[in-house]
Design an enzyme around this catalytic site. Structure first.
Site, PDB file in Angstrom:
ATOM      1  N   TYR A 143       5.967  -3.156   6.932  1.00 18.59           N
ATOM      2  CA  TYR A 143       7.207  -3.681   6.669  1.00 18.59           C
ATOM      3  C   TYR A 143       7.198  -5.076   6.609  1.00 18.59           C
ATOM      4  O   TYR A 143       7.804  -5.547   5.657  1.00 18.59           O
ATOM      5  CB  TYR A 143       8.070  -3.181   7.728  1.00 18.59           C
ATOM      6  CG  TYR A 143       9.501  -3.375   7.411  1.00 18.59           C
ATOM      7  CD1 TYR A 143      10.296  -2.448   6.469  1.00 18.59           C
ATOM      8  CD2 TYR A 143      10.223  -4.203   8.412  1.00 18.59           C
ATOM      9  CE1 TYR A 143      11.609  -2.774   6.633  1.00 18.59           C
ATOM     10  CE2 TYR A 143      11.559  -4.334   8.056  1.00 18.59           C
ATOM     11  CZ  TYR A 143      12.181  -4.025   7.227  1.00 18.59           C
ATOM     12  OH  TYR A 143      13.716  -3.992   7.120  1.00 18.59           O
TER      13      TYR A 143
ATOM     14  N   LYS B  85       8.092  -7.703   3.591  1.00 27.58           N
ATOM     15  CA  LYS B  85       9.291  -8.675   3.732  1.00 27.58           C
ATOM     16  C   LYS B  85       8.730  -9.911   3.695  1.00 27.58           C
ATOM     17  O   LYS B  85       9.593 -10.824   3.087  1.00 27.58           O
ATOM     18  CB  LYS B  85       9.976  -8.397   5.081  1.00 27.58           C
ATOM     19  CG  LYS B  85      10.808  -6.886   5.243  1.00 27.58           C
ATOM     20  CD  LYS B  85      11.728  -6.662   4.174  1.00 27.58           C
ATOM     21  CE  LYS B  85      12.563  -5.217   4.088  1.00 27.58           C
ATOM     22  NZ  LYS B  85      13.400  -5.454   3.149  1.00 27.58           N
TER      23      LYS B  85
END
Ligand code: ADP
Length: 259
Positions: free
Chosen positions: A165, A169
């Site tokens: 993640y 991001k």
């Protein structure tokens, strides 16, 4: 909202739930025509019903942002219905947490799988690329566009158990800055929002102790709400925000200050 007669049109990916849902409702309330894209078709349709019931204009579509062909077909459907695309909110996201290498009693007992890594990258990073690439030709022809993507404060500070993640991001930050440079000359801005701790379904599984610690580290003393992020999207998407380009706006109650 707009200086032209025609209403502005916004696509919200992952618009069926959580932050995306709040965003679709907020844009509709502000007078935008909204395309709600989500893998969860029924959720997208429910949001469109809510918008329509409130007097707004919206269409729902099942789009898997990780598939370029879905995004291209989705753009064609928006153009057919509305004739233009002014705003893209890249919001769809998933998590599949796991440690790079999990150790118990000095023994390696597991690791983040290659599939686990790839799945999150496909939605949260490649999905943003796919949707943006699909809408940009239309925005260039219009000489107007607002691309707002969702990063996260974890992109800047890391997070335990989120190699996948955080990589995605952080990638969103990088892509946003590239697009700000490449597209600014066409009247298109590219910015990102970096949410902090937001009370959505994604964080429901957090243990109470961790939840309380997160609140304690947030100077404003509360978790964020989906509407807090929707406001930031709306601001960056505004006609008058034309000089904000390549910005990464933290919306986190001040939590990163002390990190
Ligand atoms: P958040 O806390 O960020 O609001 P949610 O899980 O509530 O997270 O919302 C994320 C949305 O993204 C969901 O509606 C989900 O169905 C959607 N989504 C997940 N994967 C995809 C995908 N591949 N394509 C489109 N939408 C997706």
């Amino acid at each position: 909202m707009t200086s032209t007669q025609q209403p502005r049109i916004a696509i919200v990916t992952g618009g069926g739930n959580g932050i995306g849902r709040a965003t679709a409702l907020k844009f509709a309330e502000a007078g935008y025509g909204v395309a709600v894209w989500d893998l969860a078709e029924q959720a997208a349709e429910e949001v469109v019903s809510a918008i329509t019931a409130a007097g707004g204009v919206a269409i729902a579509r099942k789009v898997d942002v990780s598939k370029p062909e879905d995004c291209v077909a989705g753009v064609a459907a928006v153009l057919e219905r509305f004739g233009r695309i002014d705003v893209l909110i890249n919001n769809a996201g998933v998590v599949r947490d796991g440690q790079l290498v999990k150790v118990k009693d000095g023994q390696v007992v597991g690791q983040m799988s290659a599939d686990q890594f790839q799945f999150v990258l496909d939605v949260c990073l490649k999905g943003v690329f796919n949707c943006t690439q699909a809408v940009v030709p239309t925005m260039i022809a219009q000489k107007y566009g607002r691309i707002v993507s969702t990063s996260s404060v974890v992109a800047l500070y890391g997070n335990f158990g989120q190699t996948n993640y955080v990589a995605a991001k952080a990638g969103v930050v990088g892509m946003t800055r590239v697009w700000a440079r490449e597209l600014g000359r066409y009247g298109i801005t590219a910015n990102a929002v970096a949410p902090g701790f937001i009370a959505t379904d994604m964080v429901k599984s957090i243990p109470e102790k961790v939840y309380n610690a997160l609140i304690e580290h947030t100077p404003v003393g509360r978790a964020g709400l989906p509407d807090d992020i929707a406001r930031a999207y709306l601001f960056l998407a505004d006609d008058k925000s034309s000089f904000i380009n390549g910005a990464i706006l933290s919306v986190d109650g001040g939590s990163v200050i002390g990190t």
